[in-house]
Design an enzyme around this catalytic site. Structure first.
Site, PDB file in Angstrom:
ATOM      1  N   ASP A   1     -18.706   4.553  -3.605  1.00 50.58           N
ATOM      2  CA  ASP A   1     -18.488   5.258  -4.947  1.00 50.58           C
ATOM      3  C   ASP A   1     -17.722   6.577  -4.547  1.00 50.58           C
ATOM      4  O   ASP A   1     -18.249   7.352  -3.968  1.00 50.58           O
ATOM      5  CB  ASP A   1     -19.593   5.511  -5.882  1.00 50.58           C
ATOM      6  CG  ASP A   1     -19.248   6.145  -6.998  1.00 50.58           C
ATOM      7  OD1 ASP A   1     -17.963   6.809  -6.967  1.00 50.58           O
ATOM      8  OD2 ASP A   1     -20.111   6.557  -7.891  1.00 50.58           O
TER       9      ASP A   1
ATOM     10  N   SER B   1       1.793   7.274  -7.306  1.00 50.66           N
ATOM     11  CA  SER B   1       2.340   6.739  -8.796  1.00 50.66           C
ATOM     12  C   SER B   1       3.626   7.367  -8.776  1.00 50.66           C
ATOM     13  O   SER B   1       3.933   8.435  -8.131  1.00 50.66           O
ATOM     14  CB  SER B   1       1.623   6.778  -9.898  1.00 50.66           C
ATOM     15  OG  SER B   1       2.235   6.653 -11.205  1.00 50.66           O
TER      16      SER B   1
ATOM     17  N   TYR C   1      -3.646  11.712 -16.154  1.00 53.38           N
ATOM     18  CA  TYR C   1      -3.485  10.824 -14.975  1.00 53.38           C
ATOM     19  C   TYR C   1      -2.568  11.227 -14.191  1.00 53.38           C
ATOM     20  O   TYR C   1      -2.404  11.561 -12.882  1.00 53.38           O
ATOM     21  CB  TYR C   1      -3.204   9.486 -15.516  1.00 53.38           C
ATOM     22  CG  TYR C   1      -2.880   8.295 -14.461  1.00 53.38           C
ATOM     23  CD1 TYR C   1      -3.769   7.944 -13.540  1.00 53.38           C
ATOM     24  CD2 TYR C   1      -1.476   8.135 -14.068  1.00 53.38           C
ATOM     25  CE1 TYR C   1      -3.728   6.978 -12.486  1.00 53.38           C
ATOM     26  CE2 TYR C   1      -1.044   6.991 -12.992  1.00 53.38           C
ATOM     27  CZ  TYR C   1      -2.206   6.755 -12.301  1.00 53.38           C
ATOM     28  OH  TYR C   1      -2.114   5.870 -11.317  1.00 53.38           O
TER      29      TYR C   1
ATOM     30  N   LYS D   1      -2.393  12.840 -10.026  1.00 55.55           N
ATOM     31  CA  LYS D   1      -1.329  12.384  -9.097  1.00 55.55           C
ATOM     32  C   LYS D   1      -0.526  13.281  -8.417  1.00 55.55           C
ATOM     33  O   LYS D   1      -0.289  13.212  -7.194  1.00 55.55           O
ATOM     34  CB  LYS D   1      -0.629  11.099  -9.423  1.00 55.55           C
ATOM     35  CG  LYS D   1      -1.386   9.908 -10.022  1.00 55.55           C
ATOM     36  CD  LYS D   1      -2.296   9.323  -8.747  1.00 55.55           C
ATOM     37  CE  LYS D   1      -2.712   8.096  -9.006  1.00 55.55           C
ATOM     38  NZ  LYS D   1      -3.647   7.314  -7.997  1.00 55.55           N
TER      39      LYS D   1
END
Length: 255
Positions: free
Chosen positions: A50, A125, A138, A142
């Site tokens: 994790d 991304s 998000y 990134k």
């Protein structure tokens, strides 16, 4: 062949990377929060990891043995306008997507530095270089990840460590469909959903991204940033060529 530790290998891109690298003869250590989800992978080791839990990271790295390459892939997304996104959701994404990636990198770097060799590959991304509406949290994680990776590339170069970011666009991994949504049809920002569908562009498979990751690992001198497929390359080139005096894609959105 290299010994490769992959985070977030239970599904999607991470699972495809594990299969691709194992098929190429690499020793693969696949990790996930629930190791039972890794049972059918043809890999050397299946470990619980994790990325938000330091004890879990320490135990996995100890049990993995020598790691030549870290593929940092674990991550999630969320759908919400920035005006109303719950801040605890933003904090959760940063803990997972950004700090989690750094935590695992910190775990493997001392041994790599001592050996004078190693590779860090971060699955980023196109949203690490641009933004899309309703996916801002998000994208922010990134952008931060890209800053961390580029800094690591500078700091660790003298120790023989190479750093790369693989930047996919839309991927048919189910990640977008699994993302938590924090608005409904009555939300004033809801019409942006239609624009988002248009902006997604061509979708690539997790297997295509996995092949890009594997090719990057096997390059003698990999670049810092690697587009995750032809669609991502086209978007990133357009972003680079666009003027900086207004948001990229602003004129593309009927809003």
């Amino acid at each position: 062949m290299s010994s490769v530790l992959i985070t977030g290998a239970s599904r999607g891109i991470g699972r495809a990377i594990a299969i691709e690298l194992a098929g190429r003869g690499h020793r693969v250590i696949a990790t996930a929060r629930r190791p039972e989800t890794l049972a059918e992978l043809p890999v050397d080791r299946r470990l619980r990891l994790d990325v938000t839990d330091q004890d879990s990271v320490d135990a996995a790295i100890r049990d993995a043995g020598e790691v030549d390459v870290l593929v940092s892939n674990a991550g999630e997304s969320v759908r919400a306008p920035l005006e109303s996104v719950p801040l605890d959701e933003v904090e959760r994404l940063f803990r997972l997507n950004t700090l989690g990636a750094l935590r695992v990198a910190q775990g493997v770097l001392p041994a790599m530095r001592a050996r004078g060799a190693g590779r860090l590959v971060f699955v980023s991304s196109i949203q690490g270089r641009m933004v899309l509406p309703l996916i801002g949290p998000y994208g922010a994680t990134k952008w931060a990840l890209e800053a961390i990776a580029e800094t690591l590339a500078i700091e660790t170069r003298r120790f023989g460590i190479q750093v790369s970011l693989v930047q996919p666009g839309a991927v048919s991994s189910g990640g977008g469909e699994r993302a938590k949504v924090h608005f409904d049809e009555a939300d004033p920002y809801a019409p942006l959903l239609d624009a988002l569908a248009v902006l997604r562009g061509e979708v690539v498979t997790p297997e295509a991204v996995a092949a890009t990751v594997a090719d990057t690992i096997e390059q003698a001198e990999p670049p810092l940033r690697v587009p995750g497929g032809a669609p991502a390359k086209s978007v990133l080139e357009a972003r680079k060529a666009a003027p900086e005096d207004r948001p990229f894609l602003m004129t593309e959105i009927d809003w």
